[in-house]
Design a protein around this motif. Structure first.
Motif, mmCIF file in Angstrom:
data_model
loop_
_atom_site.group_PDB
_atom_site.id
_atom_site.type_symbol
_atom_site.label_atom_id
_atom_site.label_comp_id
_atom_site.label_asym_id
_atom_site.label_seq_id
_atom_site.Cartn_x
_atom_site.Cartn_y
_atom_site.Cartn_z
ATOM 1 N N LEU A 264 8.079 -11.601 4.394
ATOM 2 C CA LEU A 264 6.690 -11.689 3.900
ATOM 3 C C LEU A 264 5.921 -10.410 4.209
ATOM 4 O O LEU A 264 5.174 -9.906 3.373
ATOM 5 C CB LEU A 264 5.977 -12.875 4.563
ATOM 6 N N ALA A 265 6.119 -9.885 5.433
ATOM 7 C CA ALA A 265 5.442 -8.637 5.810
ATOM 8 C C ALA A 265 5.922 -7.503 4.908
ATOM 9 O O ALA A 265 5.137 -6.628 4.510
ATOM 10 C CB ALA A 265 5.717 -8.319 7.275
ATOM 11 N N ASP A 266 7.203 -7.540 4.569
ATOM 12 C CA ASP A 266 7.771 -6.505 3.702
ATOM 13 C C ASP A 266 7.133 -6.561 2.311
ATOM 14 O O ASP A 266 6.863 -5.511 1.700
ATOM 15 C CB ASP A 266 9.291 -6.704 3.618
ATOM 16 N N GLN A 267 6.902 -7.772 1.839
ATOM 17 C CA GLN A 267 6.224 -7.928 0.539
ATOM 18 C C GLN A 267 4.811 -7.338 0.601
ATOM 19 O O GLN A 267 4.351 -6.695 -0.340
ATOM 20 C CB GLN A 267 6.129 -9.406 0.165
ATOM 21 N N ALA A 268 4.139 -7.554 1.722
ATOM 22 C CA ALA A 268 2.779 -7.019 1.894
ATOM 23 C C ALA A 268 2.827 -5.493 1.937
ATOM 24 O O ALA A 268 1.960 -4.811 1.374
ATOM 25 C CB ALA A 268 2.156 -7.576 3.165
ATOM 26 N N HIS A 316 -2.067 -11.566 -0.643
ATOM 27 C CA HIS A 316 -1.991 -10.240 -0.034
ATOM 28 C C HIS A 316 -3.414 -9.702 0.086
ATOM 29 O O HIS A 316 -4.100 -9.534 -0.903
ATOM 30 C CB HIS A 316 -1.135 -9.303 -0.910
ATOM 31 N N THR A 317 -3.834 -9.474 1.307
ATOM 32 C CA THR A 317 -5.215 -9.043 1.511
ATOM 33 C C THR A 317 -5.234 -7.661 2.148
ATOM 34 O O THR A 317 -4.634 -7.458 3.216
ATOM 35 C CB THR A 317 -5.934 -10.041 2.457
ATOM 36 N N GLU A 318 -5.903 -6.742 1.497
ATOM 37 C CA GLU A 318 -6.032 -5.392 2.079
ATOM 38 C C GLU A 318 -7.049 -5.451 3.202
ATOM 39 O O GLU A 318 -8.186 -5.857 2.995
ATOM 40 C CB GLU A 318 -6.497 -4.403 1.008
#
Ligand SMILES: Nc1nc2c(ncn2[C@@H]2O[C@H](COP(=O)(O)OP(=O)(O)OP(=O)(O)O)[C@@H](O)[C@H]2O)c(=O)[nH]1
Length: 320
Positions: A264-268, A316-318
């Protein structure tokens, strides 16, 4: 008496002779002096008997010494084997720890992360799960309000460093980059080289609010660091970060594995790269959807993260 001393002192021949000779020899000598056929025959038989006994004592002595030597040798051998085993254990542990290290930066490598901390993380997830079951969340369980922060950090446009100043300068940049991250985490946290210029950080048992603060600190520290590549070259660089928390679902702590949260972190991170780099983007569960996730759903969701993203179940939040 002669036979007794033979048994008792066979281990030491000299003692046997000292004990036996002063008694036996005078008797034989006396009997010989007395004369007469019987006395002389008895004396001669006594001499033959003594010679036989000496032979037997010698043999017994040799057998005893052999057995003794063998037992000493066995003890030495056992001691040597024990020492060798200890050395082997030590070398194996060394080899294992080396196989978990990245040679350039001396931090852990990807293998370490995929093999080592899983049981610990699983324990953490289980402990949260239990506290939910016991209705103790926010009360007794000290882990209840904590999470693991899972970050993937990637140097932006790193290829340019190699292409412009050479591979050695690239290596120097990677080492300094690692030093910056290391200065921001605690000893118990995990920093590992995930790929070439990609790193994973796991912040253990952390306040959920600190996760975002850490992303900010990290971005700012990298932006502010002058990377010294040679006497005449100092550059500034940025990085992109994707991050999330373990557990990902607050109400289902053990639904996703560490590997799945890293995914999931990789997707972000991918999102951050796609949207211009120099960003930290978090992957968060979309609470606004309001549905209660059951285990089967979450597993199905993780099978196809792209689908989950499309369905807006994961946002996904910047952040910075
Ligand atoms: N010097 C050095 N370079 C490495 C090492 N490992 C990987 N690289 C290089 O890192 C570069 C990564 O390039 P890309 O994957 O294109 O990514 P990038 O240039 O950082 O661009 P973005 O990630 O999209 O911002 C490649 O050129 C690899 O050869 C290493 O240990 N040392």
């Amino acid at each position: 008496m002669f036979a007794g001393s033979m048994g008792a002192y066979a281990i030491n021949q000299r003692v046997f002779y000292v004990f036996s000779a002063p008694i036996i020899l005078p008797v034989l000598f006396y009997s010989f002096i007395l004369g007469g056929t019987i006395n002389t025959a008895m004396s001669l038989m006594g001499v033959v008997f003594i010679m036989m006994m000496v032979g037997v004592v010698r043999r017994m002595n040799m057998t005893i010494i052999d057995a003794y030597t063998l037992s000493i040798e066995n003890k030495i051998l056992a001691e040597k084997t024990r020492n060798l085993n200890e050395k082997l254990k030590f070398s194996n542990a060394n080899l294992k720890s080396l196989s978990y290290k990245d040679t350039l930066t001396n931090i852990s490598n990807r293998r370490f992360l995929t093999e080592m901390p899983t049981p610990e993380i699983e324990r953490f997830g289980y402990s949260l799960q239990r506290s939910i079951g016991d209705h103790q969340r926010n009360t007794n369980n000290k882990d209840a309000n904590l999470v693991y922060g899972v970050f993937i950090i990637d140097i932006d446009l790193f290829k340019q460093v190699n292409d412009t100043w050479g591979h050695k300068c690239g290596d120097l940049m990677i080492i300094q980059f690692v030093n910056v991250i290391q200065s921001l985490i605690r000893k118990e946290d995990v920093l590992c080289r995930w790929g070439g210029e990609e790193f994973v950080v796991i912040l253990k048992r952390t306040d959920p609010d600190y996760i975002h603060l850490f992303a900010k600190k990290l971005m700012n520290s990298i932006r502010a660091t002058p990377f010294i590549l040679s006497d005449s070259v100092t550059i500034n660089k940025t990085c992109s970060v994707g991050y999330t928390t373990f557990p990902f679902f607050d109400n289902l702590p053990s639904a996703l594995s560490l590997d799945q949260t890293i995914e999931l972190a990789d997707q972000a991170l991918y999102h951050a790269k796609e949207h211009g780099r120099n960003k930290a983007v978090s992957a968060e569960y979309n609470i606004a959807q309001g549905e209660i996730i059951n285990l089967d759903d979450s597993i199905a969701m993780m099978k196809d993260i792209t689908q989950a993203l499309a369905n807006k179940k994961i946002l996904h939040t910047e952040r910075c």
